[in-house]
Design a protein around this motif. Sequence first.
Motif, PDB file in Angstrom:
ATOM      1  N   ARG A 127      19.511   6.220 -17.396  1.00  0.00           N
ATOM      2  CA  ARG A 127      21.086   6.618 -17.541  1.00  0.00           C
ATOM      3  C   ARG A 127      21.674   5.641 -18.055  1.00  0.00           C
ATOM      4  N   ALA A 128      23.096   6.055 -18.677  1.00  0.00           N
ATOM      5  CA  ALA A 128      23.773   5.045 -19.433  1.00  0.00           C
ATOM      6  C   ALA A 128      25.161   5.481 -19.398  1.00  0.00           C
ATOM      7  N   GLU A 129      26.115   4.710 -19.157  1.00  0.00           N
ATOM      8  CA  GLU A 129      27.430   4.919 -19.048  1.00  0.00           C
ATOM      9  C   GLU A 129      28.214   4.913 -20.212  1.00  0.00           C
ATOM     10  N   LEU A 130      28.690   6.093 -20.741  1.00  0.00           N
ATOM     11  CA  LEU A 130      29.089   6.614 -22.147  1.00  0.00           C
ATOM     12  C   LEU A 130      30.225   7.376 -22.035  1.00  0.00           C
ATOM     13  N   PRO A 131      31.700   6.724 -21.150  1.00  0.00           N
ATOM     14  CA  PRO A 131      32.622   7.577 -21.328  1.00  0.00           C
ATOM     15  C   PRO A 131      33.372   7.976 -22.315  1.00  0.00           C
ATOM     16  N   GLY A 132      33.963   9.087 -22.267  1.00  0.00           N
ATOM     17  CA  GLY A 132      34.746   9.702 -23.178  1.00  0.00           C
ATOM     18  C   GLY A 132      34.074   9.915 -24.527  1.00  0.00           C
ATOM     19  N   ILE A 133      32.858  10.503 -24.298  1.00  0.00           N
ATOM     20  CA  ILE A 133      32.251  11.110 -25.645  1.00  0.00           C
ATOM     21  C   ILE A 133      31.669  12.336 -25.590  1.00  0.00           C
ATOM     22  N   THR A 134      31.806  13.042 -26.769  1.00  0.00           N
ATOM     23  CA  THR A 134      31.549  14.344 -26.407  1.00  0.00           C
ATOM     24  C   THR A 134      30.036  14.682 -26.692  1.00  0.00           C
ATOM     25  N   ALA A 135      29.507  15.737 -26.193  1.00  0.00           N
ATOM     26  CA  ALA A 135      28.102  15.948 -26.458  1.00  0.00           C
ATOM     27  C   ALA A 135      27.740  16.215 -27.663  1.00  0.00           C
ATOM     28  N   ASP A 136      28.710  16.559 -28.783  1.00  0.00           N
ATOM     29  CA  ASP A 136      28.202  16.843 -30.217  1.00  0.00           C
ATOM     30  C   ASP A 136      28.059  15.362 -30.751  1.00  0.00           C
TER      31      ASP A 136
END
Lengths: 162, 136
Positions: free
Chosen positions: A71-80
């Motif tokens: 698991r990683a915290e990556l707020p505000g990233i789109t899947a693409d």
Amino acid sequence: MAMRSPFTWPAGDSWQSPFVGRERSAEEREWLWQEMSRLFANLNSTSGQEPRAGVFPLINVTQDRDHLYIRAELPGITADALSITVTDNTLAIAGQRTLPTEEAKASYHRREREAGAFSRTLSLPPGVAIENVSARYTDGILTIVVPKAETAKPTQIKIQAS
Amino acid sequence: MAAEHTKDLQAGEKRAAVSSAEQTRSGPVFTPAVDIFETATALTVVADLPGVTAQDLTIDLRENLLTLIGDVAPLEGPEEGDIIREYRTGRYVRQFTLAETIDQAQIKAQLSDGVLRLTLPKVEQAKPRQITVQGG
């Protein structure tokens, strides 16, 4: 105050470094290994701090009987903007975080969020089924699920009464 | 591509929150990273709150004190054991004192992919206007 070694040496008649001038015995190697494991375990549990800043993104890895979870915290990233690749036993997480540009007239009071590129590779342990790795992204958390191969799952050993 | 987007992101520890009020809840408390910007008509707060869902987010504005509280429910299942733990999870707390008067009825909050965007429109009187100085 006399300086004392932080660990206790194996009992002996006189103090002598156990590792000078001779081959290490199996017991000594075992003892050294245990001592180092203990020291490192203490470092991790007592400090209460996260490890020193490593490579972005920071990850947590857990396991249960059937899967590994990364698991990683990556707020505000789109899947693409995220790419996850598995080759042999290496898992790579790469991506780009972009922040939307606000209107030009906006004046900033705080600007703490950061944009940029990131990539991180992890070595997977042997005995995982890399062809069935799945990933999901919800609420800004990336979860990668790595199934364990059948052979790597723990099996219950029955003890037979003699 | 803009120059600011070509740099690499660096891993950093989460900032533990230093609260003036004592916490009545155990567990770690973190300070989320925020952007705050202002235009002539509104103040906007953008906060990174990974793992926070809409029902676990509390936004409170009273007497110009804006409080954001986001709780992160553990994602780990009951059977999961740690192998590597590089970051911790807990509650996000941040407070701001707003200088401008906010139109409370028009506040808009949007939470998506762990990012909160809070738009706080200014009330009419607080919008900048020209003051004419009259001769005595």
